[in-house]
Design a protein around this motif. Sequence first.
Motif, PDB file in Angstrom:
ATOM      1  N   MET A 199       0.831  -1.205   0.000  1.00 21.21           N
ATOM      2  CA  MET A 199       0.000   0.000   0.000  1.00 21.21           C
ATOM      3  C   MET A 199       0.867   1.256   0.000  1.00 21.21           C
ATOM      4  O   MET A 199       0.629   2.204  -0.744  1.00 21.21           O
ATOM      5  CB  MET A 199      -0.922  -0.007   1.224  1.00 21.21           C
ATOM      6  N   ILE A 200       1.910   1.254   0.848  1.00 20.33           N
ATOM      7  CA  ILE A 200       2.818   2.398   0.910  1.00 20.33           C
ATOM      8  C   ILE A 200       3.521   2.596  -0.425  1.00 20.33           C
ATOM      9  O   ILE A 200       3.695   3.726  -0.897  1.00 20.33           O
ATOM     10  CB  ILE A 200       3.843   2.208   2.041  1.00 20.33           C
ATOM     11  N   GLY A 201       3.897   1.459  -1.060  1.00 21.02           N
ATOM     12  CA  GLY A 201       4.555   1.541  -2.356  1.00 21.02           C
ATOM     13  C   GLY A 201       3.662   2.166  -3.412  1.00 21.02           C
ATOM     14  O   GLY A 201       4.114   2.983  -4.220  1.00 21.02           O
ATOM     15  N   PHE A 202       2.387   1.814  -3.397  1.00 21.50           N
ATOM     16  CA  PHE A 202       1.462   2.360  -4.382  1.00 21.50           C
ATOM     17  C   PHE A 202       1.227   3.851  -4.130  1.00 21.50           C
ATOM     18  O   PHE A 202       1.109   4.628  -5.075  1.00 21.50           O
ATOM     19  CB  PHE A 202       0.136   1.601  -4.337  1.00 21.50           C
ATOM     20  N   LEU A 203       1.175   4.250  -2.871  1.00 23.28           N
ATOM     21  CA  LEU A 203       1.028   5.670  -2.553  1.00 23.28           C
ATOM     22  C   LEU A 203       2.258   6.449  -3.019  1.00 23.28           C
ATOM     23  O   LEU A 203       2.136   7.570  -3.529  1.00 23.28           O
ATOM     24  CB  LEU A 203       0.827   5.847  -1.047  1.00 23.28           C
ATOM     25  N   GLY A 204       3.439   5.845  -2.856  1.00 22.55           N
ATOM     26  CA  GLY A 204       4.653   6.478  -3.361  1.00 22.55           C
ATOM     27  C   GLY A 204       4.620   6.630  -4.867  1.00 22.55           C
ATOM     28  O   GLY A 204       5.046   7.659  -5.412  1.00 22.55           O
ATOM     29  N   PHE A 205       4.100   5.601  -5.540  1.00 19.65           N
ATOM     30  CA  PHE A 205       3.962   5.676  -6.995  1.00 19.65           C
ATOM     31  C   PHE A 205       3.015   6.808  -7.387  1.00 19.65           C
ATOM     32  O   PHE A 205       3.319   7.591  -8.295  1.00 19.65           O
ATOM     33  CB  PHE A 205       3.440   4.340  -7.537  1.00 19.65           C
ATOM     34  N   LEU A 206       1.868   6.897  -6.715  1.00 19.84           N
ATOM     35  CA  LEU A 206       0.906   7.960  -7.013  1.00 19.84           C
ATOM     36  C   LEU A 206       1.521   9.337  -6.784  1.00 19.84           C
ATOM     37  O   LEU A 206       1.287  10.274  -7.562  1.00 19.84           O
ATOM     38  CB  LEU A 206      -0.349   7.797  -6.152  1.00 19.84           C
ATOM     39  N   TYR A 207       2.322   9.448  -5.744  1.00 15.96           N
ATOM     40  CA  TYR A 207       2.981  10.731  -5.473  1.00 15.96           C
ATOM     41  C   TYR A 207       3.953  11.090  -6.599  1.00 15.96           C
ATOM     42  O   TYR A 207       4.029  12.255  -7.020  1.00 15.96           O
ATOM     43  CB  TYR A 207       3.724  10.667  -4.145  1.00 15.96           C
ATOM     44  N   SER A 208       4.694  10.100  -7.102  1.00 15.98           N
ATOM     45  CA  SER A 208       5.638  10.363  -8.189  1.00 15.98           C
ATOM     46  C   SER A 208       4.917  10.818  -9.453  1.00 15.98           C
ATOM     47  O   SER A 208       5.408  11.699 -10.170  1.00 15.98           O
ATOM     48  CB  SER A 208       6.474   9.115  -8.479  1.00 15.98           C
ATOM     49  N   VAL A 209       3.755  10.229  -9.724  1.00 15.80           N
ATOM     50  CA  VAL A 209       2.967  10.633 -10.887  1.00 15.80           C
ATOM     51  C   VAL A 209       2.386  12.031 -10.682  1.00 15.80           C
ATOM     52  O   VAL A 209       2.414  12.878 -11.579  1.00 15.80           O
ATOM     53  CB  VAL A 209       1.842   9.610 -11.159  1.00 15.80           C
ATOM     54  N   PHE A 210       1.857  12.266  -9.479  1.00 20.71           N
ATOM     55  CA  PHE A 210       1.265  13.572  -9.181  1.00 20.71           C
ATOM     56  C   PHE A 210       2.283  14.689  -9.329  1.00 20.71           C
ATOM     57  O   PHE A 210       1.995  15.741  -9.923  1.00 20.71           O
ATOM     58  CB  PHE A 210       0.695  13.567  -7.759  1.00 20.71           C
ATOM     59  N   THR A 211       3.484  14.489  -8.796  1.00 24.13           N
ATOM     60  CA  THR A 211       4.501  15.538  -8.870  1.00 24.13           C
ATOM     61  C   THR A 211       4.910  15.801 -10.319  1.00 24.13           C
ATOM     62  O   THR A 211       5.107  16.960 -10.712  1.00 24.13           O
ATOM     63  CB  THR A 211       5.735  15.158  -8.050  1.00 24.13           C
ATOM     64  N   ALA A 212       5.019  14.749 -11.126  1.00 27.45           N
ATOM     65  CA  ALA A 212       5.371  14.935 -12.530  1.00 27.45           C
ATOM     66  C   ALA A 212       4.297  15.744 -13.253  1.00 27.45           C
ATOM     67  O   ALA A 212       4.603  16.679 -14.002  1.00 27.45           O
ATOM     68  CB  ALA A 212       5.571  13.582 -13.211  1.00 27.45           C
ATOM     69  N   LEU A 213       3.034  15.389 -13.032  1.00 23.71           N
ATOM     70  CA  LEU A 213       1.938  16.119 -13.670  1.00 23.71           C
ATOM     71  C   LEU A 213       1.877  17.561 -13.172  1.00 23.71           C
ATOM     72  O   LEU A 213       1.559  18.479 -13.933  1.00 23.71           O
ATOM     73  CB  LEU A 213       0.611  15.410 -13.409  1.00 23.71           C
ATOM     74  N   PHE A 214       2.190  17.745 -11.908  1.00 23.39           N
ATOM     75  CA  PHE A 214       2.171  19.091 -11.343  1.00 23.39           C
ATOM     76  C   PHE A 214       3.227  19.969 -12.007  1.00 23.39           C
ATOM     77  O   PHE A 214       2.974  21.130 -12.344  1.00 23.39           O
ATOM     78  CB  PHE A 214       2.391  19.023  -9.834  1.00 23.39           C
ATOM     79  N   PHE A 215       4.425  19.405 -12.210  1.00 25.26           N
ATOM     80  CA  PHE A 215       5.466  20.145 -12.924  1.00 25.26           C
ATOM     81  C   PHE A 215       5.004  20.468 -14.345  1.00 25.26           C
ATOM     82  O   PHE A 215       5.277  21.546 -14.860  1.00 25.26           O
ATOM     83  CB  PHE A 215       6.768  19.336 -12.973  1.00 25.26           C
ATOM     84  N   GLY A 216       4.320  19.510 -14.976  1.00 25.91           N
ATOM     85  CA  GLY A 216       3.880  19.704 -16.352  1.00 25.91           C
ATOM     86  C   GLY A 216       2.792  20.735 -16.505  1.00 25.91           C
ATOM     87  O   GLY A 216       2.610  21.301 -17.596  1.00 25.91           O
TER      88      GLY A 216
END
Length: 438
Positions: free
Chosen positions: A1-18
Motif C-alpha cells: 500500500m505504501i509503495g502504491f502511494l509512493g507511486f501515485l505521489y511520483s505521478v502527481f509531482t510529474a503532472l504538477f510540474f507539467g
Amino acid sequence: MIGFLGFLYSVFTALFFGMINKEKEFRWFFAIPLGFGFCSVLYFLFLLTGICNINIYKIFEFLLIIGLGFVIFTNKKYHNLQFKLPEKISLPLACANLLALMIFLKFYINSPLGNWDGFRMWNTKAEFMFRDITLWKNMFLQPHFLSHNDYPLFVPSSIARIWQYAGSDNSVFNAIFCMLFTFGIIYFLYFAVKYFKNNKLAMLVTLILMLAPAFLVKGAAQCADIPLAYFILSSIVAMFLYFEKKQSSFLVLSTVFAGFCGWVKNEGLMFFAIFLMVLTAYFLIKKYYKQIGIIFLSALPCVILIGIFKAICKTPNDLIQGFFVLKSYTHLFQPHYYLMIIKTFVHMFIERFAILFVSIVLMLKGFSVPVKIKTPLILSGTIFILTCGGYFMTYVLSPHDLDWLLTYSLDRIILHVLPLFLFLYALCLKIGQEDTEN
C-alpha cells in the motif's frame, strides 16, 4: 500500500510540474510529456552530481513543487486549471476504449517485464539507475549490441524515479506509466482534432488509432516508441497553437517538446533537427528574427542535455559508425535496398495496420483546409514528410542486416508518426462542420 502511494505521489509531482504550461484546453495532455520529461532530466542530473543519498533528491524535488505551487497559485495566468471533458462520450468510443484497455492488459499480463527491447534495453538501464545510484554508469559497460548504450534515458530515468518513490521495481508501476502515455495520446488526438476541426472527425480518427492492435501492443511493451509519438504530436499541436494565438510561449513549448524527442530516442534527434530546420527556414523567409532567437534559446537546454549524455555514454552510434567504417553509403546505389524497404512496408501495413484502410473512406467527401491552420499545416506536413524520408534513408544506410532490421523495427517506426499523420490527415478532411467556437 505504501509503495502504491509512493507511486501515485511520483505521478502527481510529474503532472504538477507539467501543468506550468498556460494552455487551458490541453494543459493536462501537455502535462504528461512535459512533467515526466522534466522529472526524468532532473533525476538524471541528480545522478550526475554523485550524491549518494536519494532522500536529498526527494527533498529537492519537494522544494521545487512548493516553489512552483507558489508561482501557480499567486499568478492569475494559472488560476484556470480545469480540464474540459466532453459532455457525452459516444457508445462506439466507450466500447472501443474498453476493448483497447483489454488488449493492453492482455499483453502486459503475458509479458509483465515488457517485450525484448523493453526488458533488454529500457528496464535494464532503469535497474542500474535505481538499485545502485553510485554505480549507475556501469550500464554503459554492457555489450552494445544488447543494450544500445547510446539510446537516451527518458524512459529508464522516468521508471527509476518512480521506483525510488514506490520503494520497489514492481512491473505494475511500469505498466501504469506506459498506460498513461498510451491512452493519453489517444485522447490527446481526440481533443486536438475536435479543437481544430470538429467532434465527428475527432471520434473517427481516435477510433482508428484506438483499435490498432500494433499501437496498443507497443504501448504495453514498456519501450520508448509511444512516448516518442506523444512528444512528436505535442510539439506539432503546440506549434498550431502558436500560429493561432501568436503567443511566444507556445513556440517555446513546441521547441521544448521537439527537444525532448531527442531525449527519448535517437530517432527523436532526427525529428528535432528537422523541426529546427523547417521552422528556422520559414521564419528566415518571413524575416521574423525574434522567433528564430526564441527557437534557438528554447532548444539550447535540450542540446546541452543530449550533448552531456552522449559524452558520458561514450558509445558510437552504429549508423554513423557504419557509414564511415563499413562504408554503408554504398547502399545508396543498390536498388534492391529500396525495393526491400517498400515491399516490407506494404506487407507490414496490410498485416498490422489494416484498420488504417478505413481512413481512405473518410476522404470520399473531399478535403477542406481552414485558412487559419494553413500555415502550420504546411509546416507540419513538411516536417512529417522529411521525417518519413529520414527514416527511409536510415534503413538504406543501416550497416545491419536489412531484412532483420525491417522485420523487428518498422512497425515501431510507423507508430512514431502515426498519431501525427492521423492528426494532419483529419485536419484536411471535409467531414462534419468546423468548430466555430475556435
